[in-house]
Design a protein around this motif. Sequence first.
Motif, mmCIF file in Angstrom:
data_model
loop_
_atom_site.group_PDB
_atom_site.id
_atom_site.type_symbol
_atom_site.label_atom_id
_atom_site.label_comp_id
_atom_site.label_asym_id
_atom_site.label_seq_id
_atom_site.Cartn_x
_atom_site.Cartn_y
_atom_site.Cartn_z
ATOM 1 N N GLY A 1 14.943 -13.488 37.832
ATOM 2 C CA GLY A 1 14.518 -14.609 38.652
ATOM 3 C C GLY A 1 14.509 -15.954 37.967
ATOM 4 O O GLY A 1 13.856 -16.884 38.443
ATOM 5 N N GLY A 2 15.211 -16.095 36.860
ATOM 6 C CA GLY A 2 15.221 -17.382 36.171
ATOM 7 C C GLY A 2 16.578 -17.693 35.585
ATOM 8 O O GLY A 2 17.530 -16.921 35.700
ATOM 9 N N THR A 3 16.654 -18.847 34.949
ATOM 10 C CA THR A 3 17.863 -19.262 34.253
ATOM 11 C C THR A 3 17.756 -18.877 32.781
ATOM 12 O O THR A 3 16.752 -19.158 32.134
ATOM 13 C CB THR A 3 18.065 -20.778 34.374
ATOM 14 N N VAL A 4 18.798 -18.221 32.282
ATOM 15 C CA VAL A 4 18.832 -17.796 30.882
ATOM 16 C C VAL A 4 19.616 -18.836 30.078
ATOM 17 O O VAL A 4 20.800 -19.058 30.333
ATOM 18 C CB VAL A 4 19.486 -16.413 30.731
ATOM 19 N N HIS A 5 18.960 -19.478 29.122
ATOM 20 C CA HIS A 5 19.621 -20.386 28.192
ATOM 21 C C HIS A 5 19.798 -19.650 26.868
ATOM 22 O O HIS A 5 18.904 -18.908 26.447
ATOM 23 C CB HIS A 5 18.776 -21.640 27.962
ATOM 24 N N TYR A 6 20.929 -19.872 26.192
ATOM 25 C CA TYR A 6 21.149 -19.107 24.965
ATOM 26 C C TYR A 6 21.881 -19.923 23.910
ATOM 27 O O TYR A 6 22.588 -20.893 24.213
ATOM 28 C CB TYR A 6 21.906 -17.812 25.276
ATOM 29 N N GLU A 7 21.687 -19.492 22.654
ATOM 30 C CA GLU A 7 22.348 -20.104 21.498
ATOM 31 C C GLU A 7 22.862 -19.002 20.581
ATOM 32 O O GLU A 7 22.300 -17.907 20.528
ATOM 33 C CB GLU A 7 21.369 -20.996 20.724
ATOM 34 N N LEU A 8 23.926 -19.308 19.819
ATOM 35 C CA LEU A 8 24.538 -18.343 18.912
ATOM 36 C C LEU A 8 24.115 -18.606 17.474
ATOM 37 O O LEU A 8 23.982 -19.754 17.053
ATOM 38 C CB LEU A 8 26.070 -18.431 18.977
ATOM 39 N N GLU A 9 23.957 -17.503 16.759
ATOM 40 C CA GLU A 9 23.773 -17.551 15.306
ATOM 41 C C GLU A 9 24.728 -16.519 14.699
ATOM 42 O O GLU A 9 24.693 -15.353 15.061
ATOM 43 C CB GLU A 9 22.330 -17.229 14.942
ATOM 44 N N ILE A 10 25.594 -16.975 13.779
ATOM 45 C CA ILE A 10 26.582 -16.090 13.165
ATOM 46 C C ILE A 10 26.326 -16.036 11.662
ATOM 47 O O ILE A 10 26.355 -17.069 10.983
ATOM 48 C CB ILE A 10 28.012 -16.582 13.440
ATOM 49 N N ASP A 11 26.072 -14.819 11.155
ATOM 50 C CA ASP A 11 25.722 -14.627 9.745
ATOM 51 C C ASP A 11 24.635 -15.610 9.300
ATOM 52 O O ASP A 11 24.705 -16.213 8.225
ATOM 53 C CB ASP A 11 26.963 -14.776 8.857
ATOM 54 N N GLY A 12 23.636 -15.763 10.158
ATOM 55 C CA GLY A 12 22.494 -16.616 9.830
ATOM 56 C C GLY A 12 22.713 -18.097 10.026
ATOM 57 O O GLY A 12 21.803 -18.893 9.766
ATOM 58 N N ARG A 13 23.883 -18.494 10.518
ATOM 59 C CA ARG A 13 24.197 -19.916 10.664
ATOM 60 C C ARG A 13 24.234 -20.285 12.146
ATOM 61 O O ARG A 13 25.018 -19.723 12.906
ATOM 62 C CB ARG A 13 25.541 -20.213 10.009
ATOM 63 N N PRO A 14 23.416 -21.235 12.584
ATOM 64 C CA PRO A 14 23.455 -21.664 13.987
ATOM 65 C C PRO A 14 24.816 -22.279 14.325
ATOM 66 O O PRO A 14 25.401 -22.998 13.518
ATOM 67 C CB PRO A 14 22.341 -22.705 14.079
ATOM 68 N N ILE A 15 25.321 -21.990 15.518
ATOM 69 C CA ILE A 15 26.604 -22.508 15.976
ATOM 70 C C ILE A 15 26.350 -23.552 17.058
ATOM 71 O O ILE A 15 25.714 -23.269 18.082
ATOM 72 C CB ILE A 15 27.494 -21.386 16.540
ATOM 73 N N ARG A 16 26.834 -24.741 16.795
ATOM 74 C CA ARG A 16 26.626 -25.810 17.772
ATOM 75 C C ARG A 16 27.433 -25.524 19.039
ATOM 76 O O ARG A 16 28.651 -25.292 18.972
ATOM 77 C CB ARG A 16 27.067 -27.144 17.186
ATOM 78 N N PRO A 17 26.808 -25.545 20.210
ATOM 79 C CA PRO A 17 27.534 -25.246 21.456
ATOM 80 C C PRO A 17 28.615 -26.288 21.738
ATOM 81 O O PRO A 17 28.435 -27.477 21.471
ATOM 82 C CB PRO A 17 26.435 -25.300 22.526
ATOM 83 N N GLN A 18 29.732 -25.824 22.288
ATOM 84 C CA GLN A 18 30.794 -26.730 22.721
ATOM 85 C C GLN A 18 30.705 -27.028 24.208
ATOM 86 O O GLN A 18 31.467 -27.848 24.721
ATOM 87 C CB GLN A 18 32.156 -26.109 22.394
ATOM 88 N N THR A 19 29.801 -26.347 24.887
ATOM 89 C CA THR A 19 29.564 -26.588 26.302
ATOM 90 C C THR A 19 28.174 -26.070 26.628
ATOM 91 O O THR A 19 27.490 -25.496 25.772
ATOM 92 C CB THR A 19 30.633 -25.869 27.161
ATOM 93 N N ILE A 20 27.721 -26.279 27.840
ATOM 94 C CA ILE A 20 26.431 -25.741 28.276
ATOM 95 C C ILE A 20 26.472 -24.217 28.168
ATOM 96 O O ILE A 20 27.463 -23.579 28.510
ATOM 97 C CB ILE A 20 26.146 -26.159 29.725
ATOM 98 N N GLN A 21 25.394 -23.621 27.686
ATOM 99 C CA GLN A 21 25.301 -22.171 27.553
ATOM 100 C C GLN A 21 24.057 -21.689 28.300
ATOM 101 O O GLN A 21 22.967 -21.587 27.743
ATOM 102 C CB GLN A 21 25.264 -21.772 26.071
#
Length: 455
Positions: free
Chosen positions: A95-115
């Motif tokens: 019932g909600g909007t899921v916002h998400y971010e990536l972390e690869i090998d402990g390093r945050p990945i800056r989004p290239q678009t809305i996630q």
Amino acid sequence: MKFLLSVLSVIIFSLNSFAQDINQHPVQLLSGPMVGHTTSSEANIWIETDKPAEVKIHYWVESGSRPIERGVANGRTNEDEPHTGVVELTNVPSGGTVHYELEIDGRPIRPQTIQSFTLLPEEDSFVDFKVAFASCMNPSRIPLQPIWTQVAVFDPDAFFLIGDNNYMPNSAEEYETSESTVKYAMGRYHRFLRDVPGLRTVLATTPTYGIWDDHDYGPNNSDRTFEWRELSLDLFKKYWPNPAAGTSDTPGIFYSFKIADVEFFMMDDRYHRDPNNAPDRKTMLGEQQLAWLKDQLQASTATFKVIVNGHTMSIDRKGSGEYWANFGTEREDFLNWMFSENIEGVFFLSGDWHVGSLSRVDFSDEGYPLYELISSNAGVHTVEADAHQYSRNRAVTGHNRNFDGPIVNDLDVYNFGLLEFSGDENDRSVVLKLIDHRGEVRVAHLLSQEDLRKM
């Protein structure tokens, strides 16, 4: 001499350090994220990296009616190339909007678009929802594809790419090379599709499902005799986070899933297909896949049962060996079986023809009308010959077609399909639409559940 040795030592140290830095560079995100199969409480997030990596998805759920909830999910990309992987989000509050971010090998990945995305409705519920679909994209020919802006504007709950999602080499001769070269090229075609501006945003924000047709399976009009079909199948499964791919007994990319009270049957029209030029061609789907489809339809309790295929299923195209009716009696036998078993609520989605259209075929007095919505030309040029041939060949041999919706076959006009489901439990309906790249609704037709029952 001591000075020269010192300089040489510094150079060697620097070269070793440089080589070490190259070998230890941070893992790169090559493709994604893409939201794959999703339910009312789970979702799959797909990515590709340049080498194996640990992946985390940090997410939070915003509902508007309760406190924000946070979560984290873990996964890993494949050890072998391509280094793809899926991170599974489970027990996500509905019932909600899921916002998400990536972390690869402990390093945050800056989004290239809305996630962010929304979970799908619960199975067997009777709610309003929308599904978009498209086919025929050629990023190397048309790298800027305006249709994706309109898909995002209409904001579907789920999105289907139903074949010719990319255009691999067209002639069989181009595949007469090593397996490693074919694998390398196929993987890049899959990846480059996800780099198309606009489409990247749709994939990162909308649960997406895929099937193939000839151009993203192999060469033009390819079939079960394609030399690299096993390799093509393996790569497709790695690049598409669908809920399944074939069965334990029958290979292929076919699968089914439900959204609310609607079930979608995603077909594989290439892996088992007899060659178009075979004198005794009998099957497009293959005996085992067809048996699977019949079993699934008989077991389904869905109001609408949507059969999705890369190429047309109910319509004939004179002069072409690709359509289903050209394979012995397989189509006739299936449709007669469907009506004899009183399978209600079936209609078809397809692509391939570089035009958009809605057609109705009155196949049998024992059944109900067969509707097929074709959406093609999401990102290829429609040439005058295509448009003329389609208009000329719309007649169906041996059956009465008493409804022909408008044809979207303008030169250089792109289109996608949209299904809008709505209504209460005993009064469900769907509006079948075709929308062009300017946002204009070119075709709109209402089907009620009563329209897809025996007359």
